[in-house]
Design a protein around this motif. Structure first.
Motif, short mmCIF file in Angstrom:
data_model
loop_
_atom_site.label_atom_id
_atom_site.label_comp_id
_atom_site.label_asym_id
_atom_site.label_seq_id
_atom_site.Cartn_x
_atom_site.Cartn_y
_atom_site.Cartn_z
N SER A 41 -4.66 3.87 1.80
CA SER A 41 -4.10 2.65 1.16
C SER A 41 -3.36 1.75 1.90
O SER A 41 -3.45 0.48 1.46
CB SER A 41 -2.86 3.39 -0.02
OG SER A 41 -2.48 2.32 -0.72
N CYS A 163 -9.16 8.39 -5.46
CA CYS A 163 -8.03 7.52 -5.17
C CYS A 163 -8.53 5.99 -5.54
O CYS A 163 -9.66 5.55 -5.07
CB CYS A 163 -7.46 7.57 -3.74
SG CYS A 163 -5.77 8.29 -3.87
N THR A 168 -2.03 -0.96 -8.38
CA THR A 168 -1.47 0.48 -8.02
C THR A 168 -2.49 1.15 -7.19
O THR A 168 -3.54 1.08 -7.49
CB THR A 168 -0.47 1.02 -8.97
OG1 THR A 168 -1.58 1.60 -10.14
CG2 THR A 168 0.25 0.17 -9.95
N THR A 169 -1.64 2.23 -6.50
CA THR A 169 -2.60 3.18 -5.89
C THR A 169 -2.42 4.31 -6.77
O THR A 169 -1.38 4.89 -7.01
CB THR A 169 -2.32 3.53 -4.54
OG1 THR A 169 -2.97 2.34 -3.46
CG2 THR A 169 -3.10 4.95 -3.92
N MET A 170 -3.55 4.98 -7.10
CA MET A 170 -3.60 6.17 -8.00
C MET A 170 -4.51 7.21 -7.65
O MET A 170 -5.67 7.03 -7.04
CB MET A 170 -4.01 5.83 -9.27
CG MET A 170 -2.75 4.99 -10.06
SD MET A 170 -3.06 5.02 -11.77
CE MET A 170 -2.55 6.69 -12.30
N THR A 183 0.65 8.35 -9.60
CA THR A 183 0.72 6.65 -8.93
C THR A 183 1.64 6.85 -7.63
O THR A 183 2.88 7.80 -7.52
CB THR A 183 1.50 5.92 -9.91
OG1 THR A 183 0.83 5.90 -11.26
CG2 THR A 183 1.73 4.41 -9.31
N ASP A 185 4.26 6.25 -5.24
CA ASP A 185 5.38 5.44 -5.19
C ASP A 185 5.59 5.02 -3.58
O ASP A 185 6.18 5.88 -2.73
CB ASP A 185 6.55 6.40 -5.74
CG ASP A 185 7.93 5.59 -5.51
OD1 ASP A 185 8.84 5.85 -6.29
OD2 ASP A 185 8.10 4.54 -5.05
N PHE A 191 2.83 10.54 -4.21
CA PHE A 191 2.18 10.53 -5.37
C PHE A 191 2.80 11.22 -6.57
O PHE A 191 3.26 12.34 -6.40
CB PHE A 191 0.79 11.24 -5.31
CG PHE A 191 -0.15 10.12 -4.54
CD1 PHE A 191 -0.55 10.57 -3.16
CD2 PHE A 191 -1.02 9.08 -4.93
CE1 PHE A 191 -1.63 9.69 -2.53
CE2 PHE A 191 -1.94 8.17 -4.45
CZ PHE A 191 -2.08 8.65 -3.20
N THR A 194 2.07 10.20 -13.17
CA THR A 194 2.42 9.42 -14.34
C THR A 194 1.58 9.38 -15.53
O THR A 194 1.56 8.89 -16.68
CB THR A 194 2.27 7.82 -13.80
OG1 THR A 194 0.78 7.98 -13.11
CG2 THR A 194 3.33 7.82 -12.65
N HIS A 195 0.21 10.13 -15.13
CA HIS A 195 -0.70 10.10 -16.51
C HIS A 195 -1.02 11.45 -16.72
O HIS A 195 -2.14 11.86 -16.17
CB HIS A 195 -1.91 9.21 -16.14
CG HIS A 195 -1.67 7.91 -16.01
ND1 HIS A 195 -0.60 7.15 -14.97
CD2 HIS A 195 -2.05 6.64 -16.93
CE1 HIS A 195 -0.73 5.78 -15.21
NE2 HIS A 195 -1.39 5.65 -16.27
N TYR A 253 -11.96 4.89 -13.83
CA TYR A 253 -10.62 4.79 -14.06
C TYR A 253 -10.52 4.13 -15.27
O TYR A 253 -9.67 4.71 -16.35
CB TYR A 253 -9.67 4.40 -12.99
CG TYR A 253 -8.13 4.39 -13.55
CD1 TYR A 253 -7.57 3.36 -13.96
CD2 TYR A 253 -7.70 5.69 -13.42
CE1 TYR A 253 -6.04 3.24 -14.50
CE2 TYR A 253 -6.16 5.77 -13.82
CZ TYR A 253 -5.54 4.77 -14.33
OH TYR A 253 -4.14 4.72 -14.94
#
Ligand code: P6P
Length: 337
Positions: A41, A163, A168-170, A183, A185, A191, A194-195, A253
């Motif tokens: 990332s 990923c 944002t990097t998820m 997600t 931070d 990571f 968040t979902h 995604y």
């Protein structure tokens, strides 16, 4: 209490406790993968600044011109994973042969396949790209894995994830207990969940396909897309919208967050031998994730998760996403072919 805000490692350690007798090796492997993705990332985000944009002077096993970042991110994955003792071998989109663990380094019980930078042709136009990975068990007693040891259907996957390096990097992950999104931070380098428990709506009004290939599609796909284009004027009960990002991680995604059907079907173009997308490190991991989120994934003629690979770089047609739409396309294949 909500799990939101939990770090990916805390999440995985807690999941590990649901598997009595687990050794912690999988948790260690996931820690290494998360670390590699954080590094990728960083490189993707700074590629224009540190001169990593553009093409390398080489082609990969697929005959595709490699981007500098294709090679560098492949090295990041290998360098983060080959010394940790959790893997018996690896396979990468960028390398023709399987990647053995160097002599003298400890080996583990897992095999990994990965596409280190999927959609890399989007790098220079600043569109989301990603890393896709699939984790299998190394057959018991095998200390020098061969290609044959990787030839396992998607149903044998221990874990699949990707990923997406976008706004944002998820990290999206499944171990067979549903799908969870984390997600990055950047302030703390973690990571964060968040979902939780991502699910794909069974219905959708959004299809994703590269329309420039239309003349090469088979009749069932021609019929399905024609009906989507005509909407209520062509026998469907609704009108459809279309998307095509040319980056599978971004498309999948989006399907996970709002539904949709993503299609890279069989076409008669000479360049696509059986399909464009690769089974072991694109179609299979994405199918595991989509099925775990309540969606469906098929070649049009068979469930992708049940295909026993005949090679590390085998290509397959991919039709995945909202269950009702994928079922319709499969029905057309069964009745239009
Ligand atoms: P096309 C990226 O190269 C990729 O493998 C997938 O991520 C993406 O969905 C597809 O190919 C895009 O293919 O033919 O539209 O460039």
């Amino acid at each position: 209490m909500s799990d939101i805000g939990k770090s990916i490692i805390q999440f995985i350690v807690e999941e590990q406790r649901n598997h009595p007798g687990s050794t912690g090796s999988f948790t260690g492997l996931m820690t290494d993968i998360a670390s590699a993705c954080k590094k990728i990332s960083h490189l993707v985000n700074r590629s224009g600044i540190i001169g990593l944009g553009g093409a390398a002077e080489s082609e990969n096993v697929q005959g595709e011109v490699q981007k500098k970042l294709d090679i560098i991110t492949n090295d990041v994955m290998v360098d983060h994973l080959n010394w940790t003792g959790h893997l018996a071998a690896m396979a990468s989109e960028e390398i023709e042969e399987i990647i053995q663990i160097p002599d003298g380094l400890p080996k583990g019980e897992y095999l990994i396949t990965f596409d280190p930078l999927d959609g890399s042709s989007n790098i220079d136009v600043n569109i989301s790209v990603g890393t896709i990975f699939s984790i299998l068990r190394c057959p018991p007693g095998v200390t020098e894995p061969t290609v044959e040891d990787f030839m396992q259907p998607g149903t044998e996957q221990v874990c699949a994830g990707f990923c997406v390096y976008g706004p944002t990097t998820m990290m999206i992950l499944t171990t067979g207990q549903g799908v969870n999104g984390f997600t990055l931070d950047r302030d703390v380098g973690e990571f964060i969940l968040t979902h939780p428990k991502m699910t794909i709506p069974e219905e959708t009004a959004e299809f994703a396909i590269n329309m420039s290939n239309q003349r090469f599609w088979e009749p069932p796909v021609q019929r399905y897309i024609d009906e989507c284009m005509k909407g209520v004027d062509g026998g469907r009960e609704k009108n459809f919208n279309m998307r095509w990002v040319a980056s599978m991680v971004a498309e999948v995604y989006r399907v996970l967050t709002r539904g949709g059907i993503f299609m890279y079907p069989l076409d008669t173009k000479p360049s696509t031998d059986g399909g464009k997308l690769r089974l072991m490190y694109e179609a299979s991991p994405m199918s595991f994730i989509v099925e775990q989120a309540g969606g469906m994934s098929s070649t049009g003629r068979e469930r992708i998760m049940e295909i026993k690979p005949d090679g590390v770089h085998q290509r397959v047609p991919v039709i995945l996403g909202s269950k009702k739409e994928v079922e319709r396309v499969v029905f057309y294949h069964q009745n239009d072919a």
